[in-house]
Design a protein around this motif. Sequence first.
Motif, PDB file in Angstrom:
ATOM      1  N   VAL A 229       0.813  -1.379  -0.099  1.00 38.02           N
ATOM      2  CA  VAL A 229      -0.039  -0.060  -0.073  1.00 38.02           C
ATOM      3  C   VAL A 229       0.900   1.265   0.097  1.00 38.02           C
ATOM      4  CG1 VAL A 229      -1.578   1.321   1.420  1.00 38.02           C
ATOM      5  CG2 VAL A 229      -2.083  -1.214   1.066  1.00 38.02           C
ATOM      6  N   ILE A 230       1.794   1.251   0.750  1.00 43.20           N
ATOM      7  CA  ILE A 230       2.661   2.468   0.868  1.00 43.20           C
ATOM      8  C   ILE A 230       3.594   2.733  -0.389  1.00 43.20           C
ATOM      9  CG2 ILE A 230       4.774   3.226   2.004  1.00 43.20           C
ATOM     10  CD1 ILE A 230       4.006   1.721   4.538  1.00 43.20           C
ATOM     11  N   GLU A 231       4.017   1.560  -1.170  1.00 46.77           N
ATOM     12  CA  GLU A 231       4.626   1.735  -2.482  1.00 46.77           C
ATOM     13  C   GLU A 231       3.742   2.334  -3.537  1.00 46.77           C
ATOM     14  OE1 GLU A 231       7.960  -0.678  -4.807  1.00 46.77           O
ATOM     15  OE2 GLU A 231       5.885  -1.543  -4.679  1.00 46.77           O
ATOM     16  N   GLU A 232       2.324   1.656  -3.566  1.00 48.56           N
ATOM     17  CA  GLU A 232       1.483   1.988  -4.343  1.00 48.56           C
ATOM     18  C   GLU A 232       0.763   3.510  -4.134  1.00 48.56           C
ATOM     19  OE1 GLU A 232      -3.259   0.972  -5.150  1.00 48.56           O
ATOM     20  OE2 GLU A 232      -2.124  -0.536  -4.448  1.00 48.56           O
ATOM     21  N   THR A 233       0.872   3.994  -2.975  1.00 47.80           N
ATOM     22  CA  THR A 233       0.273   5.454  -2.637  1.00 47.80           C
ATOM     23  C   THR A 233       1.555   6.316  -2.882  1.00 47.80           C
ATOM     24  OG1 THR A 233       0.637   4.969  -0.568  1.00 47.80           O
ATOM     25  CG2 THR A 233      -1.788   4.557  -1.434  1.00 47.80           C
ATOM     26  N   GLY A 234       2.786   6.024  -3.217  1.00 41.34           N
ATOM     27  CA  GLY A 234       3.790   6.898  -3.228  1.00 41.34           C
ATOM     28  C   GLY A 234       4.131   7.494  -1.912  1.00 41.34           C
ATOM     29  N   THR A 235       3.571   6.959  -0.718  1.00 45.76           N
ATOM     30  CA  THR A 235       3.995   7.612   0.440  1.00 45.76           C
ATOM     31  C   THR A 235       5.348   6.706   0.992  1.00 45.76           C
ATOM     32  OG1 THR A 235       2.571   5.860   1.678  1.00 45.76           O
ATOM     33  CG2 THR A 235       1.801   8.296   1.177  1.00 45.76           C
ATOM     34  N   ILE A 236       5.967   7.233   2.256  1.00 35.93           N
ATOM     35  CA  ILE A 236       7.112   6.786   2.583  1.00 35.93           C
ATOM     36  C   ILE A 236       7.001   5.913   4.013  1.00 35.93           C
ATOM     37  CG2 ILE A 236       9.258   7.678   3.575  1.00 35.93           C
ATOM     38  CD1 ILE A 236       8.257  10.415   2.626  1.00 35.93           C
ATOM     39  N   ALA A 237       7.976   5.082   3.783  1.00 36.34           N
ATOM     40  CA  ALA A 237       8.002   3.821   5.162  1.00 36.34           C
ATOM     41  C   ALA A 237       9.451   4.317   5.639  1.00 36.34           C
ATOM     42  CB  ALA A 237       8.412   2.418   4.692  1.00 36.34           C
ATOM     43  N   LEU A 238       9.086   4.704   7.179  1.00 34.79           N
ATOM     44  CA  LEU A 238      10.185   5.093   7.872  1.00 34.79           C
ATOM     45  C   LEU A 238      10.458   4.272   9.053  1.00 34.79           C
ATOM     46  CD1 LEU A 238      10.627   8.682   9.579  1.00 34.79           C
ATOM     47  CD2 LEU A 238      11.247   6.710  10.748  1.00 34.79           C
ATOM     48  N   PHE A 239      11.785   3.667   9.099  1.00 33.35           N
ATOM     49  CA  PHE A 239      11.975   2.412   9.948  1.00 33.35           C
ATOM     50  C   PHE A 239      12.980   2.913  10.903  1.00 33.35           C
ATOM     51  CE2 PHE A 239      10.858   0.265   6.153  1.00 33.35           C
ATOM     52  CZ  PHE A 239      10.216  -0.694   6.602  1.00 33.35           C
ATOM     53  N   HIS A 240      12.730   2.695  12.256  1.00 31.03           N
ATOM     54  CA  HIS A 240      13.517   2.836  13.407  1.00 31.03           C
ATOM     55  C   HIS A 240      14.632   1.922  13.146  1.00 31.03           C
ATOM     56  CE1 HIS A 240      15.668   3.137  17.265  1.00 31.03           C
ATOM     57  NE2 HIS A 240      15.833   2.030  17.084  1.00 31.03           N
ATOM     58  N   THR A 241      16.168   2.149  13.313  1.00 32.73           N
ATOM     59  CA  THR A 241      17.199   1.133  13.112  1.00 32.73           C
ATOM     60  C   THR A 241      18.067   1.552  14.118  1.00 32.73           C
ATOM     61  OG1 THR A 241      18.487   2.801  11.760  1.00 32.73           O
ATOM     62  CG2 THR A 241      16.926   1.247  10.580  1.00 32.73           C
ATOM     63  N   GLY A 242      18.881   0.382  14.578  1.00 35.93           N
ATOM     64  CA  GLY A 242      19.721   0.485  15.832  1.00 35.93           C
ATOM     65  C   GLY A 242      19.285   0.391  16.942  1.00 35.93           C
ATOM     66  N   GLN A 243      20.043   0.695  17.888  1.00 32.43           N
ATOM     67  CA  GLN A 243      19.558   0.701  19.330  1.00 32.43           C
ATOM     68  C   GLN A 243      18.522   1.646  19.739  1.00 32.43           C
ATOM     69  OE1 GLN A 243      22.908   1.316  22.127  1.00 32.43           O
ATOM     70  NE2 GLN A 243      21.645   1.340  23.667  1.00 32.43           N
TER      71      GLN A 243
ATOM     72  N   LEU B  26       9.666   1.548  -3.405  1.00 34.27           N
ATOM     73  CA  LEU B  26       9.348   2.106  -2.022  1.00 34.27           C
ATOM     74  C   LEU B  26      10.209   3.218  -1.681  1.00 34.27           C
ATOM     75  CD1 LEU B  26       7.387   1.802   0.231  1.00 34.27           C
ATOM     76  CD2 LEU B  26       8.711  -0.092   1.274  1.00 34.27           C
ATOM     77  N   LYS B  27       9.566   4.351  -1.310  1.00 34.83           N
ATOM     78  CA  LYS B  27      10.492   5.339  -0.620  1.00 34.83           C
ATOM     79  C   LYS B  27      10.614   4.904   0.951  1.00 34.83           C
ATOM     80  CE  LYS B  27       7.895   8.853  -1.902  1.00 34.83           C
ATOM     81  NZ  LYS B  27       7.173  10.039  -2.522  1.00 34.83           N
ATOM     82  N   ILE B  28      12.147   4.993   1.460  1.00 35.50           N
ATOM     83  CA  ILE B  28      12.506   4.390   2.593  1.00 35.50           C
ATOM     84  C   ILE B  28      13.260   5.364   3.358  1.00 35.50           C
ATOM     85  CG2 ILE B  28      13.529   2.465   3.912  1.00 35.50           C
ATOM     86  CD1 ILE B  28      12.743   0.591   1.648  1.00 35.50           C
ATOM     87  N   ILE B  29      12.854   5.808   4.606  1.00 38.92           N
ATOM     88  CA  ILE B  29      14.023   6.168   5.474  1.00 38.92           C
ATOM     89  C   ILE B  29      14.478   5.421   6.555  1.00 38.92           C
ATOM     90  CG2 ILE B  29      14.171   8.212   7.157  1.00 38.92           C
ATOM     91  CD1 ILE B  29      11.998   9.550   5.642  1.00 38.92           C
TER      92      ILE B  29
END
Length: 290
Positions: free
Chosen positions: A145-159, A192-195
Amino acid sequence: MNVGELVAIDVHTHVEISSQGKASLEEDLHDASSAYFKVEGNRKPTLQETAAYYRERQMAAVIFTVDAQSATGTEPVPNEEVAQAAAANPDVLIPFASLDPHRGKAAVKQARRLVEEHGVKGFKFHPSLQGFFPNDRLAYGLYEVIEETGTIALFHTGQTGIGAGVPGGGGIRLKYSNPLCVDDVAADFPHLKIIMAHPSFPWQDEALAVATHKPGVHIDLSGWSPKYFPPQLVHYANTLLKDKVLFGSDYPVLTPDRWLADFAKLPIKDEVKPKILKENAARLLGLTSA
């Protein structure tokens, strides 16, 4: 939103209390994270207080809650409430949402509705707090859904500071937030736009490799004072990733005032600073043309 008048765009801020006064974290986790970050000032600003805070500084802020109810038993601040506050303050607030991947098809349906009916621009995932690996197929319906709608997936990474110092870390497992799991997501969803959020200690080199290799992957610099950034992160921000690194504070646990004061002391090239502080985020969020 008048992007030209903005000093900066903060791509990582939290709403930690609802209009009904309900906190998004249990008190022990909240207090431990406050101690970890040495928080000064108001740790639980309302959405309106956050809007006023950023307006005073001529900044915009991406704002979200974290839905980890399956793992923690605590209800998040409603995504709709965040979106409504952003709609009431469109000059400074940019709404992201958060959905627990463990909710399956219900979360997928809600994701589409939040984009189409509430103007949500992205989705925040916190794998350690939510208890899932980003490359687990249970989340793939959300990514579609996120890719299809052109929105962004933001993932916490690390500690994470959440659970730090609590016996057993509050049951929160760091392994879920290895950025190499995000690499699988970027490979399986090439548009998919990813942060990837934060300096990804102890996997900083892995995060830099993923962001360098996958065109859709970006890094935000939230959650750490810049004076503690690993040298390789500073080097890549200045060179290979100068168009893919984003200013983020982690407000309210770390304020943009403190972050910017320490960022000014880094050896960042003059031509790169505006990219990190505003231009890269404006382009990624669709606020300006590519």
